[in-house]
Enzyme design. Sequence first.
Site, short mmCIF file in Angstrom:
data_model
loop_
_atom_site.label_atom_id
_atom_site.label_comp_id
_atom_site.label_asym_id
_atom_site.label_seq_id
_atom_site.Cartn_x
_atom_site.Cartn_y
_atom_site.Cartn_z
N GLU A 67 0.83 -1.21 0.00
CA GLU A 67 0.00 0.00 0.00
C GLU A 67 0.86 1.26 0.00
O GLU A 67 0.59 2.21 -0.74
CB GLU A 67 -0.95 -0.01 1.20
CG GLU A 67 -2.00 1.06 1.16
CD GLU A 67 -2.99 0.91 0.03
OE1 GLU A 67 -3.03 1.80 -0.85
OE2 GLU A 67 -3.73 -0.08 0.01
N GLU A 74 1.88 6.26 -7.19
CA GLU A 74 0.82 7.16 -7.65
C GLU A 74 1.25 8.61 -7.53
O GLU A 74 1.03 9.41 -8.45
CB GLU A 74 -0.46 6.91 -6.85
CG GLU A 74 -1.16 5.63 -7.25
CD GLU A 74 -2.52 5.46 -6.57
OE1 GLU A 74 -2.87 6.30 -5.71
OE2 GLU A 74 -3.20 4.49 -6.92
#
Length: 122
Positions: A67, A74
Amino acid sequence: MNDNKSKRAIGFLHAWNGIKEVTKTERNFRIHLIATITVIIAGTIIHLTLIEWAILMLAIGLVLVAEATNAAVEKLIDYVKPEANPLAKTIKDVAASAVLLAALISLVVGLLIFLPKIYGLF
């Protein structure tokens, strides 16, 4: 010698800041932290063995690392290529798939550890 300790301390500080940042800005990371706390509470109640704890901690770590890495990818893509781009989308999708795979693997690990103990209660 003191300079190396200072560099290590600074490196740790940057890493800690990264953990705080991903916790503050990434909803899915917070969801995984809540799941982690839930699993730790359940494991404490059920009295997991040391090896079961070790396996669960590896699975939890896998998800949290995936994560955090996904969030970094991102943010990097948004920084390098802020406009819409099919390749940027593919990169983000592949990074997100790593989180999904880690979460699914962790779910299976959790079921393998918890289900026999839950069935044993009845």
